[in-house]
Enzyme design. Structure first.
Site, PDB file in Angstrom:
ATOM      1  N   TYR A  35       0.862  -0.941   0.048  1.00 17.75           N
ATOM      2  CA  TYR A  35       0.010  -0.455  -0.499  1.00 17.75           C
ATOM      3  C   TYR A  35       1.038   0.998   0.008  1.00 17.75           C
ATOM      4  CZ  TYR A  35       1.088   1.351   4.809  1.00 17.75           C
ATOM      5  OH  TYR A  35       1.817   1.608   6.049  1.00 17.75           O
ATOM      6  N   ARG A  54       8.748   4.189  -4.117  1.00 22.24           N
ATOM      7  CA  ARG A  54       8.535   3.485  -3.275  1.00 22.24           C
ATOM      8  C   ARG A  54       7.671   2.452  -3.683  1.00 22.24           C
ATOM      9  NH1 ARG A  54       7.294   5.723   3.001  1.00 22.24           N
ATOM     10  NH2 ARG A  54       4.443   5.850   1.781  1.00 22.24           N
ATOM     11  N   LYS A 151       5.891  -2.237   1.973  1.00 18.25           N
ATOM     12  CA  LYS A 151       4.712  -0.895   2.589  1.00 18.25           C
ATOM     13  C   LYS A 151       4.084  -2.379   2.248  1.00 18.25           C
ATOM     14  CE  LYS A 151       2.632   2.868   3.201  1.00 18.25           C
ATOM     15  NZ  LYS A 151       3.067   3.384   4.936  1.00 18.25           N
ATOM     16  N   GLU A 183      12.446   1.892  14.500  1.00 18.82           N
ATOM     17  CA  GLU A 183      11.466   3.415  13.501  1.00 18.82           C
ATOM     18  C   GLU A 183      10.322   3.173  14.809  1.00 18.82           C
ATOM     19  OE1 GLU A 183       9.778   2.460   9.701  1.00 18.82           O
ATOM     20  OE2 GLU A 183       9.731   0.026  10.125  1.00 18.82           O
ATOM     21  N   LEU A 207      11.026   1.569   7.303  1.00 15.35           N
ATOM     22  CA  LEU A 207      10.467   1.546   5.787  1.00 15.35           C
ATOM     23  C   LEU A 207      11.168   3.370   5.284  1.00 15.35           C
ATOM     24  CD1 LEU A 207       7.584   1.150   4.098  1.00 15.35           C
ATOM     25  CD2 LEU A 207       6.988   3.291   5.662  1.00 15.35           C
TER      26      LEU A 207
HETATM   27  N1  PLP Z   1       7.596   3.548   8.791  1.00 14.91           N
HETATM   28  C1  PLP Z   1       6.881   3.079   9.212  1.00 14.91           C
HETATM   29  C2  PLP Z   1       6.402   2.015   9.764  1.00 14.91           C
HETATM   30  C3  PLP Z   1       4.658   2.886   8.982  1.00 14.91           C
HETATM   31  O1  PLP Z   1       3.559   2.731   8.707  1.00 14.91           O
HETATM   32  C4  PLP Z   1       4.939   5.302   8.078  1.00 14.91           C
HETATM   33  C5  PLP Z   1       4.092   5.503   7.403  1.00 14.91           C
HETATM   34  O2  PLP Z   1       3.337   4.777   7.546  1.00 14.91           O
HETATM   35  C6  PLP Z   1       6.427   5.795   7.928  1.00 14.91           C
HETATM   36  C7  PLP Z   1       7.562   4.699   8.696  1.00 14.91           C
HETATM   37  C8  PLP Z   1       6.614   7.179   8.188  1.00 14.91           C
HETATM   38  O3  PLP Z   1       6.520   6.770   5.890  1.00 14.91           O
HETATM   39  P1  PLP Z   1       6.258   8.020   5.356  1.00 14.91           P
HETATM   40  O4  PLP Z   1       6.930   9.140   6.062  1.00 14.91           O
HETATM   41  O5  PLP Z   1       6.321   7.854   4.597  1.00 14.91           O
HETATM   42  O6  PLP Z   1       4.302   8.570   5.689  1.00 14.91           O
END
Ligand code: PLP
Length: 291
Positions: A35, A54, A151, A183, A207
């Site tokens: 997603y 991505r 993702k 994270e 991610l």
């Molecule tokens: N890490 C995880 C596990 C996430 O689910 C998300 C976003 O939902 C992020 C990092 C942050 O990513 P982004 O800045 O692209 O929203």
């Protein structure tokens, strides 16, 4: 869901209650899909090329072909944004692609069409008091798999971890693997020490957040020291500031971790500067002066 006028499902724009997916969809049975979440500010899709690349990486990692070109995706997103009552207000696009519908078998079925689902909804910003005062987080063992760079829609571990944080009165779980911060359950993490930023390097355990990358980019452009280095858990207790970043929460200060204050327990000056720079960038983007 009631205020969504239409969603996109496999080539059709439908009222949400008429959008139907088979119980044999591999997304439902196996969590076999990926997603994206893409914010749209003032009707413009923020960092769209970054999100689409991505998405390409996630699809390649699970060996699914991208069903649409960048232009086709843009057409779908724009139609959904235009179809909302507040087309020009801040929205987020959610898109999900699963491997499709087939009799249950772990092995990939041959020649099936993927299921493609997209919708737009108003962006829910963090309450202003969270930005002003910061939020609480807990630390928790990173119980996820070893391909957190994908993702993937299979988010059971992330949901368990976020729920654990909520039940302890916090908004996020900071995940720790082998003594090193990876994270958040749904965010990336930055630590500030003596005015310099540190964020964990990209790799299979995090991610590659689009907001994370933007913060790194802005910091470097503005001469704010920013390293992508392993963040040992001890760095959290000695940090001046800790932030989380994501497309929907933007850049949020974390001012308590496991019940202890971070630095002086208040939202810090480096956050204030970075958030102002981020808002400036966003404003320039809305006016068509940044991409
Ligand atoms: N890490 C995880 C596990 C996430 O689910 C998300 C976003 O939902 C992020 C990092 C942050 O990513 P982004 O800045 O692209 O929203």
């Amino acid at each position: 869901m009631a205020n969504l006028s239409q969603v996109y499902l496999n080539g059709q724009y439908l009222p949400p209650d008429q959008a139907r997916v088979s119980v044999f969809d591999r997304g439902f049975i196996f969590g076999d899909g990926v997603y994206e979440v893409i914010p749209a500010f003032g009707g413009r899709l923020f960092r769209l090329p970054h999100h689409l690349s991505r998405l390409d990486a996630s699809l390649a990692a699970i060996r699914l072909r991208n069903p649409h070109t960048a232009q086709e995706w843009k057409t779908i997103f724009t139609r959904l944004l235009d179809g909302t009552e507040n087309g020009k207000s801040d929205q987020s696009i959610y898109l999900q692609i699963t491997r499709g519908v087939a009799p249950r078998d772990h092995a990939f079925p041959a020649n099936i069409a993927p299921t493609v689902f997209v919708y737009a909804q108003p962006l829910k910003y963090s309450p202003p008091e969270q930005l002003a005062q910061g939020v609480a987080a807990i630390t928790a063992a990173d119980i996820r798999w070893q391909r957190c760079d994908i993702k993937a829609i299979a988010l059971l571990a992330n949901a368990l971890l976020r729920q654990q944080a909520i039940e302890q009165g916090a908004v996020e779980a900071i995940l720790v693997r082998d003594g090193v911060v990876t994270e958040g359950a749904a965010s990336n993490i930055f630590v500030v020490k003596n005015g310099a930023l540190v964020t964990p390097p990209k790799g299979p355990f995090i991610l590659p957040g689009i907001t994370r990358d933007l913060v790194v980019e802005i910091a470097r452009a503005k001469g704010i020291a920013c390293d992508e280095l392993p963040v040992k858990i001890e760095m959290l207790s000695s940090a001046d500031e800790v932030w989380l970043t994501s497309s929907t929460k933007e850049i949020l200060p974390i001012t308590r971790i496991d019940g202890q204050p971070v630095g002086d327990g208040k939202s810090g000056p480096v956050h204030a500067r970075m958030f102002a720079l981020y808002k400036e960038y966003k404003q320039a983007f809305i006016q068509g002066k940044a991409d």
